[in-house]
Design an enzyme around this catalytic site. Structure first.
Site, PDB file in Angstrom:
ATOM      1  N   GLY A   1      -6.915  -3.069   5.104  1.00 55.79           N
ATOM      2  CA  GLY A   1      -6.341  -4.307   4.608  1.00 55.79           C
ATOM      3  C   GLY A   1      -7.401  -5.225   4.028  1.00 55.79           C
ATOM      4  O   GLY A   1      -8.561  -5.197   4.441  1.00 55.79           O
ATOM      5  N   SER A   2      -7.013  -6.048   3.063  1.00 55.53           N
ATOM      6  CA  SER A   2      -7.919  -7.062   2.533  1.00 55.53           C
ATOM      7  C   SER A   2      -7.945  -8.266   3.470  1.00 55.53           C
ATOM      8  O   SER A   2      -7.187  -8.334   4.435  1.00 55.53           O
ATOM      9  CB  SER A   2      -7.471  -7.475   1.131  1.00 55.53           C
ATOM     10  OG  SER A   2      -7.622  -6.399   0.229  1.00 55.53           O
ATOM     11  N   GLY A   3      -8.838  -9.207   3.178  1.00 56.48           N
ATOM     12  CA  GLY A   3      -8.973 -10.396   4.007  1.00 56.48           C
ATOM     13  C   GLY A   3     -10.204 -10.349   4.890  1.00 56.48           C
ATOM     14  O   GLY A   3     -10.495 -11.315   5.599  1.00 56.48           O
ATOM     15  N   HIS A   4     -10.926  -9.210   4.846  1.00 62.91           N
ATOM     16  CA  HIS A   4     -12.121  -9.039   5.678  1.00 62.91           C
ATOM     17  C   HIS A   4     -13.404  -9.089   4.856  1.00 62.91           C
ATOM     18  O   HIS A   4     -14.465  -8.705   5.354  1.00 62.91           O
ATOM     19  CB  HIS A   4     -12.058  -7.697   6.407  1.00 62.91           C
ATOM     20  CG  HIS A   4     -10.794  -7.469   7.151  1.00 62.91           C
ATOM     21  ND1 HIS A   4     -10.345  -8.329   8.129  1.00 62.91           N
ATOM     22  CD2 HIS A   4      -9.849  -6.499   7.052  1.00 62.91           C
ATOM     23  CE1 HIS A   4      -9.189  -7.888   8.605  1.00 62.91           C
ATOM     24  NE2 HIS A   4      -8.860  -6.785   7.969  1.00 62.91           N
TER      25      HIS A   4
ATOM     26  N   LYS B   1     -11.072   2.312  10.233  1.00 54.57           N
ATOM     27  CA  LYS B   1     -10.936   1.437  11.401  1.00 54.57           C
ATOM     28  C   LYS B   1      -9.635   1.799  12.127  1.00 54.57           C
ATOM     29  O   LYS B   1      -8.609   2.072  11.495  1.00 54.57           O
ATOM     30  CB  LYS B   1     -10.909  -0.037  10.967  1.00 54.57           C
ATOM     31  CG  LYS B   1     -12.160  -0.453  10.189  1.00 54.57           C
ATOM     32  CD  LYS B   1     -12.313  -1.955  10.047  1.00 54.57           C
ATOM     33  CE  LYS B   1     -11.204  -2.643   9.293  1.00 54.57           C
ATOM     34  NZ  LYS B   1     -10.944  -2.136   7.925  1.00 54.57           N
TER      35      LYS B   1
ATOM     36  N   ASP C   1      -3.676   2.275   9.075  1.00 52.78           N
ATOM     37  CA  ASP C   1      -4.843   2.890   8.429  1.00 52.78           C
ATOM     38  C   ASP C   1      -4.992   4.346   8.857  1.00 52.78           C
ATOM     39  O   ASP C   1      -5.249   5.230   8.032  1.00 52.78           O
ATOM     40  CB  ASP C   1      -6.125   2.124   8.784  1.00 52.78           C
ATOM     41  CG  ASP C   1      -6.208   0.783   8.066  1.00 52.78           C
ATOM     42  OD1 ASP C   1      -5.641   0.652   6.964  1.00 52.78           O
ATOM     43  OD2 ASP C   1      -6.849  -0.136   8.616  1.00 52.78           O
TER      44      ASP C   1
ATOM     45  N   HIS D   1      -7.205  -9.807  12.418  1.00 57.31           N
ATOM     46  CA  HIS D   1      -5.963  -9.931  11.656  1.00 57.31           C
ATOM     47  C   HIS D   1      -5.154 -11.153  12.073  1.00 57.31           C
ATOM     48  O   HIS D   1      -3.937 -11.177  11.941  1.00 57.31           O
ATOM     49  CB  HIS D   1      -5.114  -8.668  11.833  1.00 57.31           C
ATOM     50  CG  HIS D   1      -5.781  -7.463  11.271  1.00 57.31           C
ATOM     51  ND1 HIS D   1      -6.536  -6.604  12.028  1.00 57.31           N
ATOM     52  CD2 HIS D   1      -5.852  -7.006  10.002  1.00 57.31           C
ATOM     53  CE1 HIS D   1      -7.030  -5.644  11.250  1.00 57.31           C
ATOM     54  NE2 HIS D   1      -6.635  -5.866  10.030  1.00 57.31           N
TER      55      HIS D   1
END
Lengths: 342, 342
Positions: free
Chosen positions: A64-67, A115, A120, A230
């Site tokens: 996921g994006s945001g990291h 991860k 994922d 998250h």
């Protein structure tokens, strides 16, 4: 309207929230045209090939994006060949991952660094199968360093993967440049995972793009231990206190989980979760150094900064990687990616 | 107590606020023992000398803390020889600066890179005089790129120095490694300053260590244009809007002030002011690229990240540096400092 810190924190540089990730990827490409290439559909960030690149095993990660800077900022010499970004906090699709694998395979196989999250794991596993059907050799290294999620139900998802993924990407990336085989890299990656544990705490939750409120509330005198990346709650609220109290409370269980003994050495990752200032992270590292000195553990190298973020979460995580001379030498090898080079 | 975003934002990793900067400096040293040395009293961050270092002009900068990684994160190969940190948002003392000058002078002179604030100008100037009395050659390059403070009273303090200081440190740092003389470096630095302008905006003010509230309030539908890097208000409130509106409003006056013409080239610095996520800065850079393409100005290189912060301010600044092949080549030269290298 009155000023309200929760609403304020939702004000971001964004156009249409649905276009946030595609537009950010385009911005990343525009900032680093010599290092990376970006495809829009499927969304992929690929290392720009150079004449004379070694014929090496390809490393692929994502999630996921945001990291950010994870993973897109770690594509380049000495680290990843491709990053596969999903939507914010959402896994990329299996077909997207397969496209990434096919884009970077050079016939020596592809190492997937994943991860440990249900989505994922599922999508990277399907993509691995699809790639194998096309005669691409694929191995998966599952990263599950987050102590807060240790000891769950038998058959549950197990520990989450957090900042130790940086160590896996860096160390395996260096070994790949030196010609390690796919099976050697998978074994090395699993060794790094087994040598790494992480604990995180939040001083303030993160706010999703386009939302007006943080993902959870904390009282003024509380911090949240064991948060993930998250926006989910952690495992418990503890009283707020000075860094000299909070940091040992984070580091102690990590030292115990790894069974670190007096005289051993570690790589330390002091990671900001999004909005934590460099000065604060430096103070955290000072407290970590003092704590580890007290238990006789030596920090061989440290990485102090915001590398695996949870949007704008205020907080930090501490990762320790038990190290030996092999891991240390690979950790120290050159790297040239958007986030890790001039 | 109820959750309140303003109070939350004051929760930081800190022990005694009076020890915040000394402890953060110690943390920086512990994280980068091979690159820098730190003295506590007077507070100085010095490049670790290496065998074979060229006998070069020394570069010294500094100013109030709270802007990290500026300047302490920029000490090392290809950039600064010393950074002189004051307290948060407060100039270092003249005696402290003099100690820094004396620590790094190798007989080829010392270039002081000073952001244009009354306290910094006063103290660096006194320190320069004190050093000259001890037969150290010193030149000062004054950085005054902040457009928001242009056109003040005759005899007033003039434009503030903000993110263009990164370009001055990087470009002069590279030239110093190549053996440029003190007068050549001073001329080069002044050329970079004359070629650079910056505009900033805040989505949320910063909160000083130990304080409970941001330094100014903004209504939910406002942003503050022309903010500086010390938590002061800007020159006016504008309506909040998408990045595609905010970014051109920042960039247009910079293009005009530099008189950039169609066909010219720039180095672009998209700088986060503290709490701005990498994804947002990437979106800002996308919008900046589109805007500059529209006016026919080419971005030769971009630096996108949080380099000159105002504690935890949410916002960004855009700096453009008109460039030519000389500046570009120096910009691209290697650098190895805590904030700018693996």
């Amino acid at each position: 309207m009155p000023n309200d810190g929760r609403a304020m924190s939702a004000r971001q540089f964004v156009n249409d929230p649905d276009e946030f990730i595609p537009q950010a990827l385009e911005g990343l490409r525009l900032a680093h045209p010599h290092l990376i290439q970006v495809s829009a559909d499927p969304a992929l960030v690929l290392r720009t090939p150079k004449d004379g690149d070694p014929l090496k095993v390809a490393l692929v990660s994502g999630g996921g994006s945001g990291h950010e800077p994870l993973h897109t900022g770690f594509v380049g010499l000495g680290m990843l060949d491709a990053a596969i970004p999903g939507a914010v906090f959402a896994s990329p699709t299996a077909y997207q991952i397969r496209a990434g694998i096919k884009a970077v395979d050079r016939g020596r196989g592809v190492l997937l660094i994943v991860k440990n999250y249900t989505g994922d794991v599922l999508n990277f596993s399907i993509a691995a199968e699809l790639a194998r059907e096309e005669n691409i050799e694929v191995e998966i290294v599952l990263v599950d360093d987050d102590l807060a999620t240790d000891g769950g139900d038998e058959g549950g998802p197990g520990r989450r993967g957090t900042a130790a993924v940086v160590a896996v990407e860096k160390i395996c990336g260096a070994a790949a440049e030196r010609g390690a085989s796919l099976s050697e890299l998978a074994e090395l990656g699993r060794r790094v995972v087994a040598s790494s544990r992480t604990m995180a705490l939040a001083l303030r939750a993160c706010t999703h793009p386009g939302q007006q409120r943080p993902s959870f509330d904390l009282a003024d005198d509380e911090v949240e231990f064991g948060v993930g990346i998250h926006g989910e709650r952690g495992v418990g609220q503890h009283p707020f206190g000075p860094a000299s109290e909070l940091v040992p409370a984070l580091a102690q269980p990590v030292v115990e989980a790894l069974g670190l003994q007096r005289g051993e050495s570690v790589i330390a990752i002091v990671n900001g979760l999004g909005s934590t200032h460099a000065l604060e992270l430096a103070v955290v590292h000072r407290e970590l150094s003092a704590f580890l000195e007290g238990v006789g553990v030596r920090i061989e190298r440290a990485l102090v900064g915001s590398y695996v973020t949870a949007l704008d979460m205020q907080g930090c995580s501490i990762t320790l990687v038990r190290c030996d001379s092999t891991l240390l030498e690979l950790w120290n090898a050159p790297v040239r990616t958007p986030a890790l080079a001039w």
